[in-house]
Write a protein that holds these residues in place. Sequence first.
Motif, mmCIF file in Angstrom:
data_model
loop_
_atom_site.group_PDB
_atom_site.id
_atom_site.type_symbol
_atom_site.label_atom_id
_atom_site.label_comp_id
_atom_site.label_asym_id
_atom_site.label_seq_id
_atom_site.Cartn_x
_atom_site.Cartn_y
_atom_site.Cartn_z
ATOM 1 N N THR A 20 8.640 -10.539 -42.128
ATOM 2 C CA THR A 20 7.424 -11.260 -42.499
ATOM 3 C C THR A 20 7.284 -12.402 -41.509
ATOM 4 O O THR A 20 8.224 -13.163 -41.292
ATOM 5 C CB THR A 20 7.520 -11.811 -43.929
ATOM 6 N N ASP B 19 2.621 -17.059 -41.977
ATOM 7 C CA ASP B 19 2.143 -17.279 -43.336
ATOM 8 C C ASP B 19 2.045 -15.986 -44.122
ATOM 9 O O ASP B 19 1.040 -15.715 -44.784
ATOM 10 C CB ASP B 19 0.780 -17.977 -43.309
ATOM 11 N N GLU C 128 2.559 -12.636 -42.854
ATOM 12 C CA GLU C 128 1.851 -11.618 -42.086
ATOM 13 C C GLU C 128 2.790 -10.508 -41.621
ATOM 14 O O GLU C 128 3.985 -10.717 -41.442
ATOM 15 C CB GLU C 128 1.200 -12.257 -40.857
ATOM 16 N N SER D 178 -1.764 -10.047 -33.106
ATOM 17 C CA SER D 178 -2.391 -11.308 -33.521
ATOM 18 C C SER D 178 -1.361 -12.360 -33.919
ATOM 19 O O SER D 178 -1.687 -13.539 -34.013
ATOM 20 C CB SER D 178 -3.376 -11.079 -34.673
ATOM 21 N N THR D 179 -0.119 -11.932 -34.159
ATOM 22 C CA THR D 179 0.943 -12.882 -34.506
ATOM 23 C C THR D 179 1.749 -13.296 -33.281
ATOM 24 O O THR D 179 2.776 -13.952 -33.405
ATOM 25 C CB THR D 179 1.901 -12.292 -35.568
ATOM 26 N N GLU E 22 0.699 -4.198 -37.902
ATOM 27 C CA GLU E 22 -0.688 -4.659 -37.973
ATOM 28 C C GLU E 22 -1.647 -3.646 -37.329
ATOM 29 O O GLU E 22 -2.735 -3.400 -37.850
ATOM 30 C CB GLU E 22 -0.807 -6.011 -37.269
ATOM 31 N N GLU F 153 6.182 -17.336 -49.010
ATOM 32 C CA GLU F 153 5.766 -16.010 -48.567
ATOM 33 C C GLU F 153 6.983 -15.153 -48.203
ATOM 34 O O GLU F 153 6.941 -14.320 -47.321
ATOM 35 C CB GLU F 153 4.774 -16.078 -47.402
ATOM 36 N N ASP G 165 6.909 -11.178 -47.787
ATOM 37 C CA ASP G 165 5.566 -10.690 -48.113
ATOM 38 C C ASP G 165 5.276 -9.346 -47.449
ATOM 39 O O ASP G 165 4.500 -8.541 -47.975
ATOM 40 C CB ASP G 165 4.498 -11.694 -47.685
ATOM 41 N N ALA G 166 5.861 -9.082 -46.296
ATOM 42 C CA ALA G 166 5.605 -7.822 -45.587
ATOM 43 C C ALA G 166 5.954 -6.610 -46.458
ATOM 44 O O ALA G 166 5.272 -5.587 -46.391
ATOM 45 C CB ALA G 166 6.385 -7.777 -44.274
ATOM 46 N N LEU H 38 2.926 -6.060 -48.543
ATOM 47 C CA LEU H 38 1.804 -5.546 -47.754
ATOM 48 C C LEU H 38 1.986 -4.064 -47.439
ATOM 49 O O LEU H 38 1.038 -3.276 -47.563
ATOM 50 C CB LEU H 38 1.655 -6.357 -46.467
#
Length: 177
Positions: A56, A59, A61, A66-67, A75, A105, A108-109, A112
């Motif tokens: 993760t 924040d 992601e 984009s990271t 992504e 977070e 969080d991955a 997702l």
Amino acid sequence: MDQIGIFFGTDTGRTRLVAKQIAKKLGAAAAAPVNIGRTSLADFLAYDRLIVGSPTLGDGELPGTSTGLSQPSWEEFLPQLAAADLSGKTIAIFGLGDQQKYPNEFVDAIGLLHDAFVARGARIVGRWPVAGYEFKASQAVADDHFFGLALDQHWQASLSESRIDTWLEQIKPELAR
């Protein structure tokens, strides 16, 4: 394919190392781990049993360009699954996070990836208890369990191998179905 496919996204290489460790522990039952940014949709879909992993980032992601990564990762891969039917596929998820630096977070991955695969009909296995972790929030939790194996290679690296071993024993029968 008869083997278990192992796919991972990574930013620092830690998730790749865990994927390799999992593959080694599974032996001939597992295919060699593949970076998700270096595979095709057809190669991913060729497996009916999969283990997928991701760190993760930031924040909460998934890794991707984009990271700040120089190469594609989850992504960019997940949108390719938009029209895919994952019915009949069994997927176990592991994720890396930092519960002290990112307590709001943590892993969080996992959540997702879970949501993306469930939305396309996959059966997810390998829930893992939240006991033994110290974090404030996670998109990867329901009913006091993560949707997959949570690892903190920063603060609990000494627990990772035993957690991986226990988790693999838990998911092996599920992946055999």
